[in-house]
Design an enzyme around this catalytic site. Sequence first.
Site, PDB file in Angstrom:
ATOM      1  N   GLU A  98      -9.533 -63.688 -15.939  1.00 17.80           N
ATOM      2  CA  GLU A  98      -8.345 -62.857 -16.111  1.00 17.80           C
ATOM      3  C   GLU A  98      -8.698 -61.578 -16.871  1.00 17.80           C
ATOM      4  O   GLU A  98      -9.469 -61.626 -17.846  1.00 17.80           O
ATOM      5  CB  GLU A  98      -7.303 -63.675 -16.884  1.00 17.80           C
ATOM      6  CG  GLU A  98      -5.897 -63.546 -16.373  1.00 17.80           C
ATOM      7  CD  GLU A  98      -5.684 -64.120 -14.970  1.00 17.80           C
ATOM      8  OE1 GLU A  98      -5.865 -63.374 -13.993  1.00 17.80           O
ATOM      9  OE2 GLU A  98      -5.321 -65.303 -14.865  1.00 17.80           O
TER      10      GLU A  98
ATOM     11  N   SER B 189       4.239 -59.171  -5.944  1.00 12.54           N
ATOM     12  CA  SER B 189       4.033 -57.784  -5.517  1.00 12.54           C
ATOM     13  C   SER B 189       2.908 -57.673  -4.488  1.00 12.54           C
ATOM     14  O   SER B 189       3.066 -57.026  -3.455  1.00 12.54           O
ATOM     15  CB  SER B 189       3.794 -56.868  -6.715  1.00 12.54           C
ATOM     16  OG  SER B 189       2.795 -57.392  -7.536  1.00 12.54           O
TER      17      SER B 189
ATOM     18  N   ASP C  13      -5.192 -59.282  -7.171  1.00 11.61           N
ATOM     19  CA  ASP C  13      -4.082 -59.894  -6.435  1.00 11.61           C
ATOM     20  C   ASP C  13      -4.152 -59.556  -4.953  1.00 11.61           C
ATOM     21  O   ASP C  13      -3.905 -60.405  -4.091  1.00 11.61           O
ATOM     22  CB  ASP C  13      -2.742 -59.413  -7.010  1.00 11.61           C
ATOM     23  CG  ASP C  13      -2.676 -59.587  -8.515  1.00 11.61           C
ATOM     24  OD1 ASP C  13      -3.396 -60.459  -9.035  1.00 11.61           O
ATOM     25  OD2 ASP C  13      -1.925 -58.846  -9.170  1.00 11.61           O
TER      26      ASP C  13
HETATM   27  C1  GLA Z   1      -2.455 -58.693 -12.884  1.00 15.81           C
HETATM   28  C2  GLA Z   1      -3.086 -57.534 -12.124  1.00 15.81           C
HETATM   29  C3  GLA Z   1      -4.495 -57.876 -11.698  1.00 15.81           C
HETATM   30  C4  GLA Z   1      -5.322 -58.442 -12.844  1.00 15.81           C
HETATM   31  C5  GLA Z   1      -4.544 -59.524 -13.586  1.00 15.81           C
HETATM   32  C6  GLA Z   1      -5.253 -59.999 -14.820  1.00 15.81           C
HETATM   33  O1  GLA Z   1      -2.232 -59.771 -12.017  1.00 15.81           O
HETATM   34  O2  GLA Z   1      -2.316 -57.192 -11.007  1.00 15.81           O
HETATM   35  O3  GLA Z   1      -5.108 -56.735 -11.136  1.00 15.81           O
HETATM   36  O4  GLA Z   1      -5.729 -57.428 -13.715  1.00 15.81           O
HETATM   37  O5  GLA Z   1      -3.253 -59.089 -13.959  1.00 15.81           O
HETATM   38  O6  GLA Z   1      -6.387 -60.701 -14.482  1.00 15.81           O
END
Ligand code: GLA
Length: 339
Positions: A15, A107, A152
């Site tokens: 993460e 999203s 994502d």
């Molecule tokens: C969100 C963002 C991703 C990533 C995560 C953390 O989901 O959209 O790009 O940075 O947080 O891992």
Amino acid sequence: MIRAFGPGRVNLIGEHTDYNGGLALPFAIDRGVTVEAEPLAGGEIRAEARDLGERDAFPAAAPGRAGGWRAFVRGTVAELRATGVPLEGARLAFSGDVPLGSGLSSSAALEAALCLALLAVAGAAEPDRTELAKLCSRVENDWVGAETGLLDQLASLRSREGEAIRIDFSTLAIAPVPLPLGGWRLVTLESGAEHTHAAGGYNERRAECRAACEALGIQHLSAADPDAAAALPTPLDRRARHVLSENARVDAMVAALAAGDLPAAGVLLDASHASLRDDYEASVPAVEDAVAALKRAGAAGARMVGGGFGGSVLALLPPGVALPPAARAVLPGPPAALM
Ligand code: GLA
């Protein structure tokens, strides 16, 4: 009628590493957003968010700015046209079962489904999916105002059914990672605290990581020398420590899965959560409560997923442990596709 499905995602581990040139291990989930689309004469886009009972209408050639879900639709239309997709009028309607703000990437699910549906309406061939993920990420960055990375969108567009994918964000190389869970289950639990990336801590963390890179004279934080990172002024030292330790946990998770060592996978989830809470300071009380509830219920490990500051918690339940109240089992599903 064209129909496209875009899945949400769970990130098993890794993460806040995507925009730091690091590693992550997400999978597309069996929940997401479905977009219906058909051509419409006259050059106008008419969109309906069925779950919200809201509508939008704008010229395809000049979408203009708007807030909320409208920014995703307008941005996707504009970015597709900017790459030369001959998109004119269309009627769109979408609905889904990944709640907005739940941290399971509603999203990216919406962006991916919109892209595939609109490409089909325009009669255009699907481009390379990594390029499509970058296009979706431009929608987030330039239209929604969230400086999110590519995690994502790559998870929604490039996952493989039944598996996780290990993404190396320094090269965008993707490798499939089987998930031999046996009788173990992955579950998600909404913390009840909604999060939005366009506001609050997410963009602030990105700025801190940029500052750390500038101080170290490197391109991205995953390339930091651990000793040099430890000498950064606080809190940049702790932000860097999270990124470096989280990258190591991704490969430790890959090894644990390959060995079928699910207790070790649980320990890694807990360690990731502790690092996100203490070093990255991306937790909030509702998320801590959700983690504690899952651990009390018998989870082998539990951690926040996604950007943090709210959203959902992921937990690994050993065989025989009952599903805790309000938790939902989650399975690795197929990537975004036309239906
Ligand atoms: C969100 C963002 C991703 C990533 C995560 C953390 O989901 O959209 O790009 O940075 O947080 O891992």
